[in-house]
Write a protein that holds these residues in place. Structure first.
Motif, PDB file in Angstrom:
ATOM      1  N   ILE A  37       0.846  -1.307   0.059  1.00 57.54           N
ATOM      2  CA  ILE A  37       0.087   0.087  -0.038  1.00 57.54           C
ATOM      3  C   ILE A  37       0.824   1.208  -0.146  1.00 57.54           C
ATOM      4  N   ASN A  38       0.898   2.104  -1.051  1.00 60.30           N
ATOM      5  CA  ASN A  38       1.421   3.494  -0.967  1.00 60.30           C
ATOM      6  C   ASN A  38       0.692   4.657  -1.069  1.00 60.30           C
ATOM      7  N   ARG A  39       1.335   5.615  -0.528  1.00 58.70           N
ATOM      8  CA  ARG A  39       0.455   6.961  -0.632  1.00 58.70           C
ATOM      9  C   ARG A  39       1.724   8.047  -0.906  1.00 58.70           C
ATOM     10  N   GLY A  40       1.714   8.582  -1.753  1.00 59.68           N
ATOM     11  CA  GLY A  40       2.514   9.836  -2.137  1.00 59.68           C
ATOM     12  C   GLY A  40       1.845  11.217  -1.368  1.00 59.68           C
ATOM     13  N   LEU A  41       2.864  12.108  -0.874  1.00 63.14           N
ATOM     14  CA  LEU A  41       2.616  12.955  -0.276  1.00 63.14           C
ATOM     15  C   LEU A  41       2.496  14.443  -0.741  1.00 63.14           C
ATOM     16  N   SER A  42       3.085  14.494  -1.825  1.00 62.71           N
ATOM     17  CA  SER A  42       3.033  15.714  -2.552  1.00 62.71           C
ATOM     18  C   SER A  42       3.457  17.069  -1.743  1.00 62.71           C
ATOM     19  N   GLU A  43       2.375  17.967  -1.824  1.00 61.68           N
ATOM     20  CA  GLU A  43       2.565  19.142  -1.080  1.00 61.68           C
ATOM     21  C   GLU A  43       2.539  19.053   0.268  1.00 61.68           C
ATOM     22  N   ASN A  44       1.817  17.776   0.698  1.00 61.25           N
ATOM     23  CA  ASN A  44       1.659  17.613   2.171  1.00 61.25           C
ATOM     24  C   ASN A  44       3.084  17.327   2.869  1.00 61.25           C
ATOM     25  N   SER A  45       4.256  16.865   2.263  1.00 58.74           N
ATOM     26  CA  SER A  45       5.349  16.394   2.917  1.00 58.74           C
ATOM     27  C   SER A  45       5.787  17.839   3.739  1.00 58.74           C
ATOM     28  N   LYS A  46       5.551  18.992   3.291  1.00 54.81           N
ATOM     29  CA  LYS A  46       6.332  20.025   4.283  1.00 54.81           C
ATOM     30  C   LYS A  46       5.302  20.319   5.460  1.00 54.81           C
ATOM     31  N   ASN A  47       4.266  19.902   5.444  1.00 52.64           N
ATOM     32  CA  ASN A  47       3.321  19.793   6.661  1.00 52.64           C
ATOM     33  C   ASN A  47       3.327  18.812   7.477  1.00 52.64           C
ATOM     34  N   ALA A  48       3.756  18.915   8.826  1.00 49.05           N
ATOM     35  CA  ALA A  48       4.053  17.610  10.004  1.00 49.05           C
ATOM     36  C   ALA A  48       2.508  17.398  10.094  1.00 49.05           C
ATOM     37  N   ASN A  49       1.613  18.165  10.336  1.00 50.11           N
ATOM     38  CA  ASN A  49       0.325  17.790  10.572  1.00 50.11           C
ATOM     39  C   ASN A  49      -0.452  16.710   9.544  1.00 50.11           C
ATOM     40  N   GLU A  50      -0.327  17.219   8.305  1.00 48.67           N
ATOM     41  CA  GLU A  50      -0.539  16.360   7.175  1.00 48.67           C
ATOM     42  C   GLU A  50       0.161  14.994   6.932  1.00 48.67           C
ATOM     43  N   LEU A  51       1.447  15.022   7.300  1.00 48.16           N
ATOM     44  CA  LEU A  51       2.131  13.618   7.566  1.00 48.16           C
ATOM     45  C   LEU A  51       1.633  12.921   8.476  1.00 48.16           C
ATOM     46  N   ASN A  52       1.492  13.320   9.916  1.00 50.43           N
ATOM     47  CA  ASN A  52       0.974  12.602  10.684  1.00 50.43           C
ATOM     48  C   ASN A  52      -0.333  12.007  10.624  1.00 50.43           C
ATOM     49  N   GLU A  53      -1.335  12.932   9.839  1.00 44.31           N
ATOM     50  CA  GLU A  53      -2.608  12.634   9.535  1.00 44.31           C
ATOM     51  C   GLU A  53      -2.759  11.028   8.674  1.00 44.31           C
ATOM     52  N   SER A  54      -1.682  11.410   7.615  1.00 45.87           N
ATOM     53  CA  SER A  54      -1.579  10.228   6.560  1.00 45.87           C
ATOM     54  C   SER A  54      -1.004   8.834   7.191  1.00 45.87           C
ATOM     55  N   LEU A  55       0.150   9.189   8.313  1.00 43.48           N
ATOM     56  CA  LEU A  55       0.658   7.903   9.081  1.00 43.48           C
ATOM     57  C   LEU A  55      -0.636   7.261   9.807  1.00 43.48           C
ATOM     58  N   ASN A  56      -1.402   7.995  10.420  1.00 43.86           N
ATOM     59  CA  ASN A  56      -2.328   7.547  11.168  1.00 43.86           C
ATOM     60  C   ASN A  56      -3.470   6.757  10.577  1.00 43.86           C
ATOM     61  N   GLU A  57      -3.814   7.151   9.295  1.00 50.65           N
ATOM     62  CA  GLU A  57      -4.841   6.684   8.569  1.00 50.65           C
ATOM     63  C   GLU A  57      -4.354   5.287   7.804  1.00 50.65           C
ATOM     64  N   ILE A  58      -3.007   5.368   7.328  1.00 53.17           N
ATOM     65  CA  ILE A  58      -2.649   4.029   6.820  1.00 53.17           C
ATOM     66  C   ILE A  58      -2.308   2.807   7.926  1.00 53.17           C
ATOM     67  N   SER A  59      -1.812   3.440   9.086  1.00 50.51           N
ATOM     68  CA  SER A  59      -1.672   2.377   9.937  1.00 50.51           C
ATOM     69  C   SER A  59      -3.118   1.861  10.564  1.00 50.51           C
ATOM     70  N   MET A  60      -4.026   2.783  10.572  1.00 53.67           N
ATOM     71  CA  MET A  60      -5.409   2.100  11.134  1.00 53.67           C
ATOM     72  C   MET A  60      -6.045   1.225   9.650  1.00 53.67           C
ATOM     73  N   ILE A  61      -5.642   1.539   8.641  1.00 55.59           N
ATOM     74  CA  ILE A  61      -6.187   0.693   7.326  1.00 55.59           C
ATOM     75  C   ILE A  61      -5.406  -0.611   7.424  1.00 55.59           C
ATOM     76  N   THR A  62      -4.191  -0.600   7.622  1.00 54.67           N
ATOM     77  CA  THR A  62      -3.465  -1.865   7.438  1.00 54.67           C
ATOM     78  C   THR A  62      -3.204  -2.713   8.724  1.00 54.67           C
ATOM     79  N   GLY A  63      -2.956  -1.843   9.893  1.00 55.84           N
ATOM     80  CA  GLY A  63      -2.882  -2.395  11.195  1.00 55.84           C
ATOM     81  C   GLY A  63      -1.205  -2.819  11.303  1.00 55.84           C
ATOM     82  N   GLN A  64      -0.667  -1.748  10.660  1.00 55.36           N
ATOM     83  CA  GLN A  64       0.513  -1.868  10.643  1.00 55.36           C
ATOM     84  C   GLN A  64       1.331  -0.483   9.943  1.00 55.36           C
ATOM     85  N   ALA A  65       2.278  -0.024  10.901  1.00 53.44           N
ATOM     86  CA  ALA A  65       3.032   1.366  10.924  1.00 53.44           C
ATOM     87  C   ALA A  65       3.566   1.270   9.414  1.00 53.44           C
ATOM     88  N   PRO A  66       3.038   2.552   8.756  1.00 54.50           N
ATOM     89  CA  PRO A  66       4.073   2.541   7.413  1.00 54.50           C
ATOM     90  C   PRO A  66       5.328   3.134   7.608  1.00 54.50           C
TER      91      PRO A  66
END
Length: 182
Positions: A37-66
């Motif tokens: 499972i992959n997700r590109g961050l694009s413009e959100n890579s500069k924003n720490a909150n967006e990065l953390n939100e994506s990290l949380n979403e993917i770990s909830m979806i997969t049950g494993q830390a990305p």
């Protein structure tokens, strides 16, 4: 009684594929190797909150830390510097892979609006299948109220099938809702 996907593979799918493709050995039968499972961050890579939100979403979806993927080179046109966080990825194998695949087939894909099956053009010629998900809200773990922005994911399903036809039959029998092969 409902049987899980791994048991269904061993007792039903493998035997059907052995007959259909006249395999001489059980080890020749295609099987799931991994789901990435992959997700590109694009413009959100500069924003720490967006990065953390994506990290949380993917770990909830997969049950494993990305894993956080970083760029190897600087690309001025994309405003990317070497070492910048550019994406997230998770590789699922074993029991987690089968659980995720079962959730994908039985819960996630049926939640897509006007869904008529997955395209058969997404095979890579070596028995692997890739699909893109535009909206993360189709996963039951993601709540609409907590999402600020719709972000997509890409999934790659790696099998041991040698041809696309074998992979198609294997994934179809495993329950993946594929359109008819052309």
């Amino acid at each position: 009684m409902k049987i899980n996907l791994k048991t269904r593979y061993k007792k039903i799918v493998a035997l059907e594929l052995m007959k259909e493709f006249s395999y001489k050995n059980v080890e020749e039968v295609p099987k799931l190797v991994k789901v990435v499972i992959n997700r590109g961050l694009s413009e959100n890579s500069k924003n720490a909150n967006e990065l953390n939100e994506s990290l949380n979403e993917i770990s909830m979806i997969t049950g494993q830390a990305p894993r956080v993927n970083r760029s190897k080179k600087s690309i001025a046109a994309f405003k990317v510097r070497a070492g910048m966080k550019v994406g997230l990825s998770v590789t699922l194998r074993g029991e987690k892979m089968y659980n995720f695949f079962e959730k994908l087939v039985h819960i996630v894909l049926p939640r897509i609006r006007d869904f008529r099956g997955l395209s058969t053009k997404a095979f890579d010629g070596q028995g692997n299948y890739s699909l893109g998900i535009v909206d993360q809200l189709i996963f039951p773990e993601i709540e609409y109220e907590n999402t600020k922005q719709l972000k997509g994911l890409s999934l790659s399903i790696k099998t041991t099938a040698k041809t696309d036809k074998e992979a198609y039959q294997f994934l179809k029998k495993m329950g993946l809702p594929l359109q008819k092969l052309q």
